[in-house]
Design a protein around this motif. Structure first.
Motif, PDB file in Angstrom:
ATOM      1  N   GLY A   1      15.009 -13.461   1.170  1.00 42.63           N
ATOM      2  CA  GLY A   1      15.042 -12.162   0.511  1.00 42.63           C
ATOM      3  C   GLY A   1      14.157 -12.050  -0.707  1.00 42.63           C
ATOM      4  N   LYS A   2      13.083 -12.827  -0.755  1.00 43.34           N
ATOM      5  CA  LYS A   2      12.212 -12.849  -1.923  1.00 43.34           C
ATOM      6  C   LYS A   2      10.958 -12.002  -1.724  1.00 43.34           C
ATOM      7  CE  LYS A   2      14.748 -15.584  -4.385  1.00 43.34           C
ATOM      8  NZ  LYS A   2      15.239 -15.250  -5.750  1.00 43.34           N
ATOM      9  N   PRO A   3      10.531 -11.266  -2.751  1.00 44.40           N
ATOM     10  CA  PRO A   3       9.238 -10.571  -2.675  1.00 44.40           C
ATOM     11  C   PRO A   3       8.127 -11.576  -2.375  1.00 44.40           C
ATOM     12  CG  PRO A   3      10.485  -9.816  -4.570  1.00 44.40           C
ATOM     13  CD  PRO A   3      11.224 -11.001  -4.015  1.00 44.40           C
ATOM     14  N   THR A   4       7.232 -11.188  -1.466  1.00 39.41           N
ATOM     15  CA  THR A   4       6.263 -12.134  -0.924  1.00 39.41           C
ATOM     16  C   THR A   4       4.887 -11.488  -0.837  1.00 39.41           C
ATOM     17  OG1 THR A   4       8.041 -13.098   0.409  1.00 39.41           O
ATOM     18  CG2 THR A   4       5.785 -13.684   1.015  1.00 39.41           C
ATOM     19  N   LEU A   5       3.885 -12.155  -1.395  1.00 42.29           N
ATOM     20  CA  LEU A   5       2.505 -11.685  -1.323  1.00 42.29           C
ATOM     21  C   LEU A   5       1.689 -12.672  -0.502  1.00 42.29           C
ATOM     22  CD1 LEU A   5       1.860 -10.673  -5.054  1.00 42.29           C
ATOM     23  CD2 LEU A   5       2.817  -9.284  -3.208  1.00 42.29           C
ATOM     24  N   VAL A   6       0.905 -12.171   0.452  1.00 43.40           N
ATOM     25  CA  VAL A   6       0.088 -13.034   1.306  1.00 43.40           C
ATOM     26  C   VAL A   6      -1.327 -12.482   1.400  1.00 43.40           C
ATOM     27  CG1 VAL A   6       2.111 -13.677   2.679  1.00 43.40           C
ATOM     28  CG2 VAL A   6       0.613 -11.842   3.482  1.00 43.40           C
TER      29      VAL A   6
ATOM     30  N   TRP B   1       9.193  -1.764   0.851  1.00 41.69           N
ATOM     31  CA  TRP B   1       9.119  -3.119   1.395  1.00 41.69           C
ATOM     32  C   TRP B   1       8.759  -4.123   0.311  1.00 41.69           C
ATOM     33  CZ3 TRP B   1      11.230  -5.924   4.644  1.00 41.69           C
ATOM     34  CH2 TRP B   1      10.628  -6.992   5.332  1.00 41.69           C
ATOM     35  N   ILE B   2       9.284  -5.350   0.419  1.00 43.64           N
ATOM     36  CA  ILE B   2       9.091  -6.359  -0.629  1.00 43.64           C
ATOM     37  C   ILE B   2       8.003  -7.377  -0.292  1.00 43.64           C
ATOM     38  CG2 ILE B   2      11.417  -6.119  -1.564  1.00 43.64           C
ATOM     39  CD1 ILE B   2      12.178  -8.665  -0.006  1.00 43.64           C
ATOM     40  N   ALA B   3       7.194  -7.098   0.709  1.00 41.49           N
ATOM     41  CA  ALA B   3       6.047  -7.957   1.028  1.00 41.49           C
ATOM     42  C   ALA B   3       4.783  -7.117   1.006  1.00 41.49           C
ATOM     43  CB  ALA B   3       6.227  -8.621   2.387  1.00 41.49           C
ATOM     44  N   GLU B   4       3.674  -7.768   0.656  1.00 36.50           N
ATOM     45  CA  GLU B   4       2.405  -7.055   0.582  1.00 36.50           C
ATOM     46  C   GLU B   4       1.284  -7.975   1.033  1.00 36.50           C
ATOM     47  OE1 GLU B   4      -0.422  -4.702  -2.694  1.00 36.50           O
ATOM     48  OE2 GLU B   4       1.621  -5.308  -3.224  1.00 36.50           O
ATOM     49  N   VAL B   5       0.304  -7.392   1.718  1.00 39.59           N
ATOM     50  CA  VAL B   5      -0.882  -8.119   2.147  1.00 39.59           C
ATOM     51  C   VAL B   5      -2.044  -7.716   1.235  1.00 39.59           C
ATOM     52  CG1 VAL B   5      -2.498  -8.559   4.037  1.00 39.59           C
ATOM     53  CG2 VAL B   5      -0.069  -8.158   4.537  1.00 39.59           C
ATOM     54  N   ILE B   6      -2.711  -8.718   0.640  1.00 36.97           N
ATOM     55  CA  ILE B   6      -3.829  -8.479  -0.269  1.00 36.97           C
ATOM     56  C   ILE B   6      -5.085  -9.120   0.310  1.00 36.97           C
ATOM     57  CG2 ILE B   6      -4.708  -8.809  -2.620  1.00 36.97           C
ATOM     58  CD1 ILE B   6      -1.095  -9.391  -2.172  1.00 36.97           C
ATOM     59  N   ARG B   7      -6.220  -8.471   0.153  1.00 38.31           N
ATOM     60  CA  ARG B   7      -7.455  -9.106   0.600  1.00 38.31           C
ATOM     61  C   ARG B   7      -7.556 -10.480  -0.049  1.00 38.31           C
ATOM     62  NH1 ARG B   7     -12.647  -6.297  -1.205  1.00 38.31           N
ATOM     63  NH2 ARG B   7     -12.915  -8.124  -2.550  1.00 38.31           N
ATOM     64  N   HIS B   8      -7.781 -11.482   0.773  1.00 38.10           N
ATOM     65  CA  HIS B   8      -7.623 -12.860   0.314  1.00 38.10           C
ATOM     66  C   HIS B   8      -8.486 -13.218  -0.889  1.00 38.10           C
ATOM     67  CE1 HIS B   8     -11.137 -13.074   2.929  1.00 38.10           C
ATOM     68  NE2 HIS B   8     -11.460 -14.206   2.332  1.00 38.10           N
TER      69      HIS B   8
ATOM     70  N   LEU C   1       6.168  -8.127 -10.088  1.00 35.61           N
ATOM     71  CA  LEU C   1       7.016  -8.581 -11.188  1.00 35.61           C
ATOM     72  C   LEU C   1       7.769  -7.409 -11.819  1.00 35.61           C
ATOM     73  CD1 LEU C   1       4.707 -11.206 -12.940  1.00 35.61           C
ATOM     74  CD2 LEU C   1       6.846 -11.655 -11.722  1.00 35.61           C
ATOM     75  N   ALA C   2       7.188  -6.213 -11.734  1.00 37.57           N
ATOM     76  CA  ALA C   2       7.827  -5.026 -12.312  1.00 37.57           C
ATOM     77  C   ALA C   2       8.784  -4.338 -11.344  1.00 37.57           C
ATOM     78  CB  ALA C   2       6.751  -4.032 -12.763  1.00 37.57           C
ATOM     79  N   MET C   3       8.889  -4.850 -10.126  1.00 40.10           N
ATOM     80  CA  MET C   3       9.750  -4.239  -9.113  1.00 40.10           C
ATOM     81  C   MET C   3      11.215  -4.289  -9.560  1.00 40.10           C
ATOM     82  SD  MET C   3       9.976  -5.287  -5.057  1.00 40.10           S
ATOM     83  CE  MET C   3       8.198  -5.048  -4.850  1.00 40.10           C
ATOM     84  N   PRO C   4      11.931  -3.181  -9.487  1.00 42.59           N
ATOM     85  CA  PRO C   4      13.336  -3.169  -9.915  1.00 42.59           C
ATOM     86  C   PRO C   4      14.186  -4.146  -9.095  1.00 42.59           C
ATOM     87  CG  PRO C   4      12.498  -0.935  -9.653  1.00 42.59           C
ATOM     88  CD  PRO C   4      11.460  -1.847  -9.082  1.00 42.59           C
TER      89      PRO C   4
ATOM     90  N   ILE D   1      14.875  -4.833  -4.794  1.00 40.95           N
ATOM     91  CA  ILE D   1      14.776  -6.112  -4.087  1.00 40.95           C
ATOM     92  C   ILE D   1      16.082  -6.415  -3.374  1.00 40.95           C
ATOM     93  CG2 ILE D   1      14.446  -8.592  -4.371  1.00 40.95           C
ATOM     94  CD1 ILE D   1      12.675  -7.900  -6.829  1.00 40.95           C
ATOM     95  N   LYS D   2      17.196  -6.243  -4.067  1.00 41.84           N
ATOM     96  CA  LYS D   2      18.497  -6.529  -3.460  1.00 41.84           C
ATOM     97  C   LYS D   2      18.779  -5.607  -2.279  1.00 41.84           C
ATOM     98  CE  LYS D   2      20.809  -8.508  -7.495  1.00 41.84           C
ATOM     99  NZ  LYS D   2      21.912  -8.347  -8.495  1.00 41.84           N
ATOM    100  N   ALA D   3      18.321  -4.358  -2.369  1.00 36.29           N
ATOM    101  CA  ALA D   3      18.576  -3.395  -1.290  1.00 36.29           C
ATOM    102  C   ALA D   3      17.773  -3.720  -0.043  1.00 36.29           C
ATOM    103  CB  ALA D   3      18.257  -1.983  -1.778  1.00 36.29           C
ATOM    104  N   ILE D   4      16.557  -4.234  -0.234  1.00 39.15           N
ATOM    105  CA  ILE D   4      15.664  -4.483   0.898  1.00 39.15           C
ATOM    106  C   ILE D   4      15.806  -5.902   1.446  1.00 39.15           C
ATOM    107  CG2 ILE D   4      13.232  -4.491   1.632  1.00 39.15           C
ATOM    108  CD1 ILE D   4      14.425  -1.730   1.137  1.00 39.15           C
ATOM    109  N   ALA D   5      16.343  -6.825   0.660  1.00 41.06           N
ATOM    110  CA  ALA D   5      16.465  -8.223   1.096  1.00 41.06           C
ATOM    111  C   ALA D   5      17.137  -8.376   2.467  1.00 41.06           C
ATOM    112  CB  ALA D   5      17.207  -9.042   0.040  1.00 41.06           C
ATOM    113  N   PRO D   6      18.212  -7.634   2.773  1.00 39.00           N
ATOM    114  CA  PRO D   6      18.814  -7.781   4.112  1.00 39.00           C
ATOM    115  C   PRO D   6      17.874  -7.367   5.245  1.00 39.00           C
ATOM    116  CG  PRO D   6      20.362  -6.752   2.597  1.00 39.00           C
ATOM    117  CD  PRO D   6      19.034  -6.778   1.903  1.00 39.00           C
TER     118      PRO D   6
END
Length: 395
Positions: free
Chosen positions: A300-305, A326-333, A347-350, A354-359
């Motif tokens: 359930g952790k925010p994830t950047l790839v 959504w708590i994941a994001e794709v960034i140009r490498h 880091l500024a995400m409430p 995060i808790k609402a989207i983790a499930p």
């Protein structure tokens, strides 16, 4: 086949990493289903775990890539293993031992399966030929849709034999609700973590995993917002002393000694994810799956790839997530500014968001990338070739 089959998996070294972890996971699935699980490899950290799930290690000089005599010697060794252990099927997971395993399987007259784990450089005809063994299985398992496309492009003759089976996350192990606070605090003390938000980059220390790329990004972020975060580089050095020295120089040069730390290998990754505020995986070359991203979302952790390889398919938002939540994001490498902005905004995400989207994140991994699913699908491959019913007993 009436008897429970004996499956021999072949890897270079049973130490650490996604290939090795998957080998132990499938050994566990084989034994749970009533089969016999053998692994030919050089001994390493995971031997104890293999034995704990009922598997058995058969020593092999698996890390020797040259000369040709080693490959032929290993072929004889594996053939002897097949005959002495009554092996019914050989499953190879890495190129050098795969050549030996293929020769041995053909000589012994047993099915040969490969799992295509890596993107593998194709520079030159000799390298392409060397890589081609991974597409020579009676069935070729690709660990993502990206990998399956890659195999088809390079080996058109293998198309009808390719099966996509995503890597699997152990949903029981990677469950934030089962990680005791004592485990988290133990890592906090071991790594000297304070109360600032914690970013983790969980990958072995090698250039393409992006550690050297992200350190300057951390320097720019510190200049923008101050030393308000801490990044932990979690992973083995694996003998890359010059790269480790380079990382240490970069940490000093970009003035982030108070924000970035190398913490080495971690034996308790669920606790590491639980400790983290967010997880970043800035790979600078194609990942053929994206295990860290999948484990992170299971927790359930925010994830950047990054945008290369299979990682975007692993973190793609399920349809039931509200737009923009959504708590994941794709960034140009290779977009340093993009990474800085994405990290800052995450880091500024409430915390409530995060808790609402983790499930939803955990549900995505459970549905598409679970260990149970990987095990059942892999055993079904064995069933197809051997005429047995291992997969009906898994899970």
């Amino acid at each position: 086949m009436t008897k429970a089959p004996t499956i021999l998996q072949v890897v270079p070294w049973l130490d650490s990493g996604g290939v090795e972890r998957g080998t132990v996971d499938i050994a566990a699935a084989i034994t749970r289903a009533g089969g016999k699980a053998l692994v030919a490899a050089e001994p390493g950290r995971l031997v104890g775990e293999l034995e704990a799930v009922g598997g058995k290690l058969l020593p092999l000089k698996g890390r020797s890539k040259n000369p040709l005599s080693i490959l032929l010697s290993n072929a004889r060794t594996i053939e002897r293993m097949i005959r002495e252990q009554g092996v019914d099927l050989v499953h190879a997971r890495s190129r050098a031992p795969a050549w030996s395993a293929m020769i041995a399987a053909h000589r012994a007259g047993v099915p040969f399966v490969t799992t295509y784990h890596g993107a593998y450089s194709q520079k030159g005809r000799l390298k392409a030929f060397y890589n081609s063994v991974m597409a020579k299985g009676d069935i070729v398992i690709a660990n993502s849709h990206y990998t399956a496309r890659l195999v088809k492009e390079r080996n058109p003759d293998a198309e009808s034999r390719i099966v996509t089976i995503h890597r699997g996350v152990d949903m029981e192990q990677f469950d934030i609700n089962t990680v005791a606070s004592e485990r988290i605090e133990a890592l906090r003390r071991q790594w000297g973590v304070d109360d600032r938000p914690v970013l983790i980059l969980p990958s072995r220390l090698t250039r393409w995993k992006g550690q050297s790329f992200i350190i300057p990004v951390m320097g720019a972020l510190k200049k923008a917002v101050g030393p308000t975060f801490q990044l932990l580089l979690i992973g083995d050095e694996q003998g890359r002393e010059s790269y480790v020295a380079e990382l240490d120089r970069l940490i000093a040069e970009h003035d982030v000694t108070d924000c970035v730390s190398r913490v080495g290998h971690c034996k308790d990754m669920p606790a590491a994810y639980a400790l983290a505020t967010m997880v970043i995986v800035p790979s600078q070359d194609a990942e053929t799956f994206g295990r860290s991203a999948a484990e992170s979302l299971a927790m359930g952790k925010p994830t950047l790839v990054g945008d290369l390889g299979a990682q975007p398919e692993v973190v793609a938002a399920p349809p039931d997530v509200p737009e923009g939540q959504w708590i994941a994001e794709v960034i140009r490498h290779d977009d340093a500014e993009g990474w800085q902005q994405a990290i800052a905004s995450t880091l500024a995400m409430p915390e409530e968001q995060i808790k609402a989207i983790a499930p939803f994140a955990r549900g995505l991994i459970e549905a598409c990338f679970s260990l149970r699913s990987m095990g059942q699908q892999t055993l079904a491959v064995y069933d197809q070739l051997l005429g047995c019913d291992l997969s009906s007993h898994e899970g």
